[in-house]
Every structure is written in C-alpha cells, then in structure tokens.
Design an enzyme around this catalytic site. Structure first.
Site, PDB file in Angstrom:
ATOM      1  N   GLU A  36       0.907  -1.109  -0.062  1.00 49.15           N
ATOM      2  CA  GLU A  36       0.054   0.004  -0.008  1.00 49.15           C
ATOM      3  C   GLU A  36       0.759   1.378   0.004  1.00 49.15           C
ATOM      4  O   GLU A  36       0.659   2.505  -0.605  1.00 49.15           O
ATOM      5  CB  GLU A  36      -1.033  -0.032   1.132  1.00 49.15           C
ATOM      6  CG  GLU A  36      -2.167  -0.952   1.124  1.00 49.15           C
ATOM      7  CD  GLU A  36      -3.109  -0.702  -0.116  1.00 49.15           C
ATOM      8  OE1 GLU A  36      -3.000   0.442  -0.738  1.00 49.15           O
ATOM      9  OE2 GLU A  36      -3.791  -1.571  -0.568  1.00 49.15           O
ATOM     10  N   LEU A  79      11.015   5.564  -6.630  1.00 50.04           N
ATOM     11  CA  LEU A  79       9.977   5.288  -6.074  1.00 50.04           C
ATOM     12  C   LEU A  79       9.251   6.882  -5.854  1.00 50.04           C
ATOM     13  O   LEU A  79       8.089   7.191  -5.763  1.00 50.04           O
ATOM     14  CB  LEU A  79       9.411   4.216  -5.181  1.00 50.04           C
ATOM     15  CG  LEU A  79       9.132   2.947  -5.726  1.00 50.04           C
ATOM     16  CD1 LEU A  79       9.042   2.052  -4.484  1.00 50.04           C
ATOM     17  CD2 LEU A  79       8.210   2.832  -6.608  1.00 50.04           C
ATOM     18  N   TYR A  81       9.131  10.219  -3.071  1.00 45.53           N
ATOM     19  CA  TYR A  81       8.318  10.548  -1.951  1.00 45.53           C
ATOM     20  C   TYR A  81       9.393   9.464  -0.922  1.00 45.53           C
ATOM     21  O   TYR A  81       8.841   8.780  -0.214  1.00 45.53           O
ATOM     22  CB  TYR A  81       6.880  10.165  -1.991  1.00 45.53           C
ATOM     23  CG  TYR A  81       6.099  11.041  -2.874  1.00 45.53           C
ATOM     24  CD1 TYR A  81       5.610  12.357  -2.558  1.00 45.53           C
ATOM     25  CD2 TYR A  81       6.041  10.595  -4.133  1.00 45.53           C
ATOM     26  CE1 TYR A  81       5.221  13.144  -3.506  1.00 45.53           C
ATOM     27  CE2 TYR A  81       5.205  11.306  -5.075  1.00 45.53           C
ATOM     28  CZ  TYR A  81       5.045  12.566  -4.676  1.00 45.53           C
ATOM     29  OH  TYR A  81       4.401  13.443  -5.496  1.00 45.53           O
ATOM     30  N   TYR A 119      -6.188   6.646   4.419  1.00 49.68           N
ATOM     31  CA  TYR A 119      -6.240   5.765   3.334  1.00 49.68           C
ATOM     32  C   TYR A 119      -5.850   4.488   3.710  1.00 49.68           C
ATOM     33  O   TYR A 119      -6.199   3.294   3.599  1.00 49.68           O
ATOM     34  CB  TYR A 119      -5.561   6.225   2.004  1.00 49.68           C
ATOM     35  CG  TYR A 119      -5.554   5.211   0.819  1.00 49.68           C
ATOM     36  CD1 TYR A 119      -6.525   4.651   0.406  1.00 49.68           C
ATOM     37  CD2 TYR A 119      -4.253   4.604   0.917  1.00 49.68           C
ATOM     38  CE1 TYR A 119      -6.413   3.540  -0.427  1.00 49.68           C
ATOM     39  CE2 TYR A 119      -4.114   3.199   0.266  1.00 49.68           C
ATOM     40  CZ  TYR A 119      -5.085   2.939  -0.578  1.00 49.68           C
ATOM     41  OH  TYR A 119      -5.097   1.722  -1.387  1.00 49.68           O
ATOM     42  N   ASP A 137      -8.989   5.839  -2.705  1.00 47.85           N
ATOM     43  CA  ASP A 137      -8.020   6.391  -3.281  1.00 47.85           C
ATOM     44  C   ASP A 137      -8.470   7.084  -4.756  1.00 47.85           C
ATOM     45  O   ASP A 137      -9.535   7.150  -4.991  1.00 47.85           O
ATOM     46  CB  ASP A 137      -6.901   5.315  -3.496  1.00 47.85           C
ATOM     47  CG  ASP A 137      -7.325   4.271  -4.636  1.00 47.85           C
ATOM     48  OD1 ASP A 137      -8.590   4.192  -4.764  1.00 47.85           O
ATOM     49  OD2 ASP A 137      -6.740   3.240  -4.978  1.00 47.85           O
ATOM     50  N   CYS A 201     -17.766  -3.788 -18.438  1.00 53.50           N
ATOM     51  CA  CYS A 201     -17.878  -3.369 -16.852  1.00 53.50           C
ATOM     52  C   CYS A 201     -18.864  -4.011 -16.312  1.00 53.50           C
ATOM     53  O   CYS A 201     -20.080  -4.157 -16.886  1.00 53.50           O
ATOM     54  CB  CYS A 201     -17.992  -1.877 -16.870  1.00 53.50           C
ATOM     55  SG  CYS A 201     -18.334  -1.170 -15.085  1.00 53.50           S
TER      56      CYS A 201
END
Ligand code: SF4
Length: 356
Positions: A36, A79, A81, A119, A137, A201
C-alpha cells in the site's frame, strides 16, 4: 436495491478477474502495508519489481527495523516520496518495541503510526483484518464519481468527504477485503481515467455516467495546480579520477538521498554563475574548467525543474560541507551503490555512457 446489486456484481467480478498479486497470497499485514505504501503515486506494474526486491531483502518487520538507511533508500530509489522509507522504518521499530511486532487491527490505532494516514489505515484494517472501512484512493473516487454521476470537484476535501460517505454506504459489511479491492481493481483495469471499458464493466447497467454518456467528463478534478518553474545548476566535480557526491539533509525534500552539489538560480543569474555561487556557499570552493554537461527538464512535487548540469574541478579552497549531511569522493563505478533522486540518476546514466 441498487446498492445490493452493485455489491454483488462487483464482488463477483473481483473474484473472477482479480490480478494475481504477491500480497494477495495470504494477506499478511506486513506485505499488505508495504504494498500500500509503494502503490501511493505508483502503478502496480511499476511497484511489483520493487515489492519483490524489498521482500527478498526485508522479509520481516524485524529486518526492516534493523536495516541501514542506505540500503532502504537504495531499494526505494525511483519510487519517489522518500520520507515514506523513513516512516516505514519508524513504524517497524515502534511495532517491535511497543506491540510485540504486531499490527494493531483497529483503524484509529493504525492511523497513529508514522506514515499511515486514513487511506492506508483503512486499507490495512479492511484488506488484512476485514474491518468495515471503505478505502478512498484515486481509483475509487473515479469509479464512484461515475457510478453516481457525482459532479463535485474531487480535489476539494468537502467533496472527498461526500465520496467517503458514499463509499461507506456502499460497503457490504463483512466483505470489506474483497469489496474495497474490487472498487480499486475496477478503477485500475476497467474504469480507467481515459477510455473506460464500459462494455466490459460489470456495473455498466447501474452506472449513471454510462447512461448519460458523461464518463469522459468525470471525475471532475477541477483545474490542475500549476507547477512552479525553477532553474537549478549542479556540478559534477572531478578530482583525481573521482567524483564528489553529498548526502541531503535528514529532513525536507528527498531526505538522506545522495546528489551532486548545486542549487537554484537567483534572479538575473546565468546557470554557470549560480553554480559558482552555490558551490562557494555550500562547499567553500572556487571552480575551474567549468563545462556544460547536459540540460534536462523534470517535474517533482509542485516544481517544474530545468536542470543545468556542468562538469568542473576545484580551483582553490578546502572543501567544507555546510548544507549536506556528509560528502564523499567516489569513482564512477561506485555511484551505483548510492540512492539518488531520479534526475541525478539520469545524469549518472549519461556519465557512465560517456566516460566508460
Ligand atoms: Fe466506469 Fe463505464 Fe463501468 Fe461506469 S460503466 S463504472 S464509467 S467503466
């Protein structure tokens, strides 16, 4: 009635169509948590090799807690951050010291851990522990906006709160793990940002955006925040066949990453002038043999950066580090042992191909 139909269709679709992902094998809390955190701002196909490398190197919470910063950052390199890496280690240490290495199962307790916001707390609580919390999200926001023809700007917290409430109401209690993942999976695979695959869908019939043919207009994300344009000059300093690199401060942007020294251009400064000033201020040196090496553009956080890169040598002064944590002279081959921000990584690639 419509809620129940949506729940059933989405759950069935997920059971039949979910991707085979490593953290879905046994829903181990440590693995779900790492996945996550990695998946924030990153697509599954990009995150997968990172996840595999991470789990090989750090198979347990204990191994992360005991890891050295350089190894953690190197595994995260690309990645972005990077404060997430420090938060991962802080959380691992905290859980070992204060909770016998176990994750709390409660949403509120999870939210107190470093780097775990609403989240991630909802994701762990629901996906690992089957707690009834809806995750929200970008994928879920998009799916909900379209399903219910929600026209509010999803960048605004008040509209995010409305969507969160809608998601909580749609969540079938007792099936949070699969339902949350179904919403996210549908957003990732079918109800995509561009060209949603409505004919395939599972909830096409119930979807208001589809009925009104407005799916391309939703979600309403409002005007994108404009990036701030900045110019930066950096120097690759050579001395006795080695190159100088320095480690960024422990706080702020990209903490603990290595980089070539330099800084922002001031008003009316040329890139070369900025380089000379910055290295004098940061390292107390004067430069000679300054040569343009490459210029590149890249974006990070709220900035659009034009990066002017030079090679140079030290003419005078004793190098003393003022802005960084530490500095090192390394040979070309050793650069790969350190974690760099993405733009520096591109410069290194170029250096290697030109100098080898
Ligand atoms: Fe998204 Fe189309 Fe499905 Fe509606 S019908 S949820 S717009 S993919």
């Amino acid at each position: 009635m419509k809620t129940q139909v949506l729940q059933e269709k989405l759950l069935k679709w997920f059971t039949e169509n979910q991707r085979d992902l490593p953290w879905r094998e046994n829903y181990d809390p440590y693995q779900v948590w790492i996945s996550e955190i990695m998946l924030q701002q990153t697509q599954v196909k990009t995150a997968l090799p990172y996840f595999d490398r991470w789990m090989k190197r750090f198979p347990t919470l204990k191994s992360v807690a005991a890891a050295d910063e350089e190894t953690l950052l190197k595994l995260w390199e690309g990645l972005g951050y990077y404060s997430r890496v420090r938060n991962i280690q802080n959380t691992a240490k905290l859980l070992i010291e204060e909770n016998q290495g176990r994750f709390p199962t409660d949403f509120e307790q999870l939210k107190k851990l470093p780097g775990i916001g609403p989240y991630t707390a909802a994701a762990i609580a629901s996906i690992v522990f089957e707690k009834n919390h809806a995750v929200m999200d970008g994928n879920v926001m998009r799916v909900l906006s379209r399903l219910y023809n929600f026209e509010g700007n999803t960048r605004l917290p008040k509209n995010q709160a409305i969507l969160q409430k809608m998601a909580e109401e749609l969540l079938p209690h007792g099936q949070a793990r699969n339902f949350n993942q179904a919403m996210m999976e549908l957003g990732a695979l079918i109800c995509t940002t561009k060209k949603p695959d409505c004919p395939n869908c599972p909830v096409q019939k119930e979807c208001l955006a589809n009925q009104l043919n407005v799916q391309d207009r939703l979600p309403n994300r409002g005007p994108a925040a404009k990036k701030i344009a900045i110019q930066v000059a950096i120097g690759i300093l050579f001395q006795d066949g080695k190159i100088f690199i320095q480690k960024r401060p422990a706080e702020g942007l990209m903490p603990g990453l290595w980089e070539f020294p330099g800084g922002r251009l001031e008003k009316d400064e040329s890139p070369e002038m900025a380089l000379e000033r910055e290295l004098h201020e940061e390292l107390s040196v004067k430069l000679t043999k300054i040569k343009p090496f490459m210029t590149l553009k890249h974006a990070y956080t709220k900035f659009q950066v034009q990066l002017h890169c030079f090679t140079a040598e030290i003419q005078s002064g004793t190098l003393s580090i003022k802005a960084a944590q530490e500095g090192k002279w390394v040979c070309l081959e050793e650069l790969q042992n350190y974690a760099f921000p993405a733009a520096n990584g591109l410069i290194i690639k170029n250096l290697v191909s030109r100098l080898k």
